[in-house]
Design a protein around this motif. Sequence first.
Motif, mmCIF file in Angstrom:
data_model
loop_
_atom_site.group_PDB
_atom_site.id
_atom_site.type_symbol
_atom_site.label_atom_id
_atom_site.label_comp_id
_atom_site.label_asym_id
_atom_site.label_seq_id
_atom_site.Cartn_x
_atom_site.Cartn_y
_atom_site.Cartn_z
ATOM 1 N N GLU A 284 40.411 35.395 66.482
ATOM 2 C CA GLU A 284 41.994 35.451 66.713
ATOM 3 C C GLU A 284 42.939 34.252 67.102
ATOM 4 O O GLU A 284 42.178 33.113 66.811
ATOM 5 C CB GLU A 284 41.557 36.749 68.043
ATOM 6 N N ASN A 285 44.103 34.254 67.737
ATOM 7 C CA ASN A 285 44.459 33.065 67.986
ATOM 8 C C ASN A 285 43.929 32.634 69.471
ATOM 9 O O ASN A 285 43.379 32.988 70.289
ATOM 10 C CB ASN A 285 46.130 33.200 68.639
ATOM 11 N N TYR A 307 42.812 31.445 63.147
ATOM 12 C CA TYR A 307 43.644 31.300 62.718
ATOM 13 C C TYR A 307 44.967 30.954 62.850
ATOM 14 O O TYR A 307 46.120 30.595 62.458
ATOM 15 C CB TYR A 307 43.769 32.668 61.638
ATOM 16 N N LYS A 308 44.841 30.813 64.678
ATOM 17 C CA LYS A 308 46.461 29.889 64.461
ATOM 18 C C LYS A 308 46.389 29.245 66.073
ATOM 19 O O LYS A 308 45.924 29.346 67.087
ATOM 20 C CB LYS A 308 47.352 30.981 65.037
ATOM 21 N N PHE A 309 47.070 28.428 66.378
ATOM 22 C CA PHE A 309 47.096 27.928 67.586
ATOM 23 C C PHE A 309 48.549 27.294 67.672
ATOM 24 O O PHE A 309 49.235 26.559 66.501
ATOM 25 C CB PHE A 309 45.946 26.750 67.582
ATOM 26 N N ASP A 310 49.149 26.857 69.221
ATOM 27 C CA ASP A 310 50.630 26.580 68.916
ATOM 28 C C ASP A 310 50.025 25.163 69.191
ATOM 29 O O ASP A 310 50.476 24.604 70.580
ATOM 30 C CB ASP A 310 51.059 27.723 69.989
#
Length: 374
Positions: A284-285, A307-310
């Motif tokens: 997950e993020n 798959y995602k990070f701010d």
Amino acid sequence: AALDAYTNPGLTSQSAAITSSEESQNNFMQLAMVKSVVSKSGVSDSKKVNSSSNKKGIGSAVAESSSSTTSGISENPLRKKESAGEKLEMSACKDADSVYDKSLGICVRTEGEVLSFVVNVVAGNVMEIEISSTAATVNWGDGSIDTVSGNKKHVVHKYTKAGYYNVQVTDLVTKVRIVSGQELIVKLVNIYLPKVKDYSGLFKDAENMAGSLHNLRFPPKLVNGESMFDNCKKLRGTVPELPKTLVNGKRMFYGCEGIFGNVPVLPDTMVNGEYMFYGCLFSENIPPLPSSLTNGEGMFMNCRGLYKFDFEKFPDRLVNGRNMFAQCSWLSGKIPELPKSLVDGNHMFAGCGNLKNGVSALPNSLVDGEAMFS
């Protein structure tokens, strides 16, 4: 014939007999439909079909196989045996917080304020536990019990008989860790000791310890979780909510290959996340990281499912980012700027082929940026 045999008690088994394989299939289909209707309507057949004939028709088969809790209907004897077995298993556990584990053949304490795990031993195996406490009890599961008080007291136990045993640590414990015998632990059950502040090295290198993290509760005052589950490769599940007091998470879940799902939200108190989740199978993020984080070395290294990070919410006090996201090959997004406090960025994003580098200038504080975006 099957329908009549079920609804008409006067029908003989001979008239209900199956005469062909095709008719047999049809009768069984009818029987299933009738049983479904009877079950839904609450109608019960309390009369027995005549079974004097050696050849049993559908009617007698129904009378033998049907089971009901309605008054006048005898229960399936197989179910009686199962119920008796269940009652026996429950009565064998004298502690209300314990349940009978069929796979192990022992009662295991799952509830309450206790550190609980199962060992599989042979005669002569030894386990050593370090405990800091004003008053603690160690139940070794084989009838032996030790009481402990004071700082860093070591209790040692030698098993004289092979088997599975549920080890339980209870009472006013502030720190506990397994010093030796980690390889004997085969199942994690409970970790909730509410006064514990230090679980560092608790189950380090317990490679044979299975179990799920999902329903566990961390002690609410836990500060030091360093290497708590380090190299516990057989643990499974998602990481539960972390305590709001956690400061040191170094190698807390290092090499826990069976951990998946969401990355837990890190508390605002977190300072050290060095190799905290190395090799975990998160998919997950990554949630926003706390601004208190200064050491993120290897924190998510080899977490290939992320798959995602701010990156706009990077910890603004981060000093050590060495290998922080290395080999997170699915991680995507754009890196706009790096924290102005960053000193070590060695291989920070190495192997992250899906990331976009939008950094216009490296921070003045950076000392080591080797292969940072390779």
